[in-house]
Design an enzyme around this catalytic site. Structure first.
Site, PDB file in Angstrom:
ATOM      1  N   ARG A 193      -7.821  16.020   8.767  1.00  0.00           N
ATOM      2  CA  ARG A 193      -8.474  16.415  10.009  1.00  0.00           C
ATOM      3  C   ARG A 193      -8.269  15.354  11.086  1.00  0.00           C
ATOM      4  O   ARG A 193      -8.101  15.672  12.264  1.00  0.00           O
ATOM      5  CB  ARG A 193      -9.966  16.663   9.788  1.00  0.00           C
ATOM      6  CG  ARG A 193     -10.665  17.258  11.011  1.00  0.00           C
ATOM      7  CD  ARG A 193     -12.130  17.523  10.747  1.00  0.00           C
ATOM      8  NE  ARG A 193     -12.305  18.523   9.700  1.00  0.00           N
ATOM      9  CZ  ARG A 193     -13.439  18.716   9.038  1.00  0.00           C
ATOM     10  NH1 ARG A 193     -14.484  17.954   9.294  1.00  0.00           N
ATOM     11  NH2 ARG A 193     -13.523  19.654   8.115  1.00  0.00           N
ATOM     12  N   SER A 196     -18.412  18.618   8.999  1.00  0.00           N
ATOM     13  CA  SER A 196     -18.872  19.943   8.599  1.00  0.00           C
ATOM     14  C   SER A 196     -20.196  19.812   7.861  1.00  0.00           C
ATOM     15  O   SER A 196     -20.597  18.724   7.449  1.00  0.00           O
ATOM     16  CB  SER A 196     -17.833  20.627   7.707  1.00  0.00           C
ATOM     17  OG  SER A 196     -17.567  19.836   6.561  1.00  0.00           O
ATOM     18  N   SER A 214     -19.570  24.974   7.818  1.00  0.00           N
ATOM     19  CA  SER A 214     -18.432  25.426   7.012  1.00  0.00           C
ATOM     20  C   SER A 214     -18.877  26.234   5.800  1.00  0.00           C
ATOM     21  O   SER A 214     -18.071  26.935   5.186  1.00  0.00           O
ATOM     22  CB  SER A 214     -17.609  24.228   6.540  1.00  0.00           C
ATOM     23  OG  SER A 214     -18.407  23.361   5.752  1.00  0.00           O
TER      24      SER A 214
END
Length: 236
Positions: free
Chosen positions: A28, A94, A207
């Site tokens: 990420r 998340s 998420s």
């Protein structure tokens, strides 16, 4: 004044911008650097925890992956502050949604974080103290989201030391107490930032919708969350 490299970050003072975005996943971190920043350079690859420095609209900004959980993340937070002079830390991650008001993919700005972590007590001299966001950053994030038409929930989250915990009733307890989401790093970030005298804010995207038992794919976890990054870069 102390300077890097450190056992976990191979750069030197000046390699990191004063503001750093902090995902857990190195994939990420790379995605953010390659898709949102310009003039990007790799500044860390120790243990695969990639870090990058670039620019957003001409403003220097870095992104550094920190792993999972408070013990891992605190190493990177501490070294960035003490050895690289970072002043503003923005968690982009998340969480699992725990409230009917948030759904899969929704953005949460964590105003505070409860926790079951013993590490936070150590940072707070053995006291039970609130772990809270920097007010200036939180206020700015709300304004950025409003101006961009981005829906963002603001409220408390819970930072757990255990992903697979022994208490089957934990999530229902947290929901009853108004917690929006559960994750594994934010309380550490807020407690350390207070102790070190720097600014910190956490933005997390849902998420896993624990209430409705819905889950985001691993690929989406790496490469989506556009609104979260928009808000994060808007407050640098």
């Amino acid at each position: 004044m102390e300077s890097g490299p450190t056992p976990h970050l191979e750069g030197v003072r000046g390699d990191y911008a004063p503001t750093v975005l902090l995902p857990g996943d190195p994939k990420r971190a790379r995605f953010i650097a390659e898709n949102y920043l310009t003039n990007v350079k790799l500044v860390n690859s120790v243990r695969g925890a990639e870090g990058f420095t670039g620019e957003s609209n001409g403003i220097p900004v870095s992104v550094q992956s920190v792993g999972m959980g408070i013990p891992s993340a605190l190493i990177y937070y501490t070294e960035l502050i003490r050895f690289f002079g970072v002043k503003k830390l923005i968690r982009v991650g998340s969480c699992g949604g725990l409230n009917e008001s948030v759904r899969l993919g929704d953005l949460i700005c964590a105003s505070a974080a409860g926790t079951d972590s013993a590490a936070i007590e150590k940072l707070n001299d053995g006291l039970t103290l609130p772990s809270v966001a920097d007010w200036e950053l939180l206020y700015s994030a709300v304004n950025v989201a409003d101006n961009a038409g981005i829906s963002m929930a603001v409220g408390p989250v819970f930072t757990s030391d255990l992903f697979y915990g022994p208490d089957p009733e934990l999530f229902s307890k947290l929901t009853r107490n108004g917690i929006l989401g559960v994750e594994m790093e934010i309380a550490g970030l807020y407690a350390l930032s207070k102790a070190e005298g720097v600014q910190a804010l956490a933005l997390v995207t849902v998420s896993d919708d624990i209430i409705r038992q819905e889950i985001m794919s691993s690929a989406d976890r790496e490469s989506t969350f556009d609104e979260m990054i928009q808000v994060a870069l808007g407050i640098i």
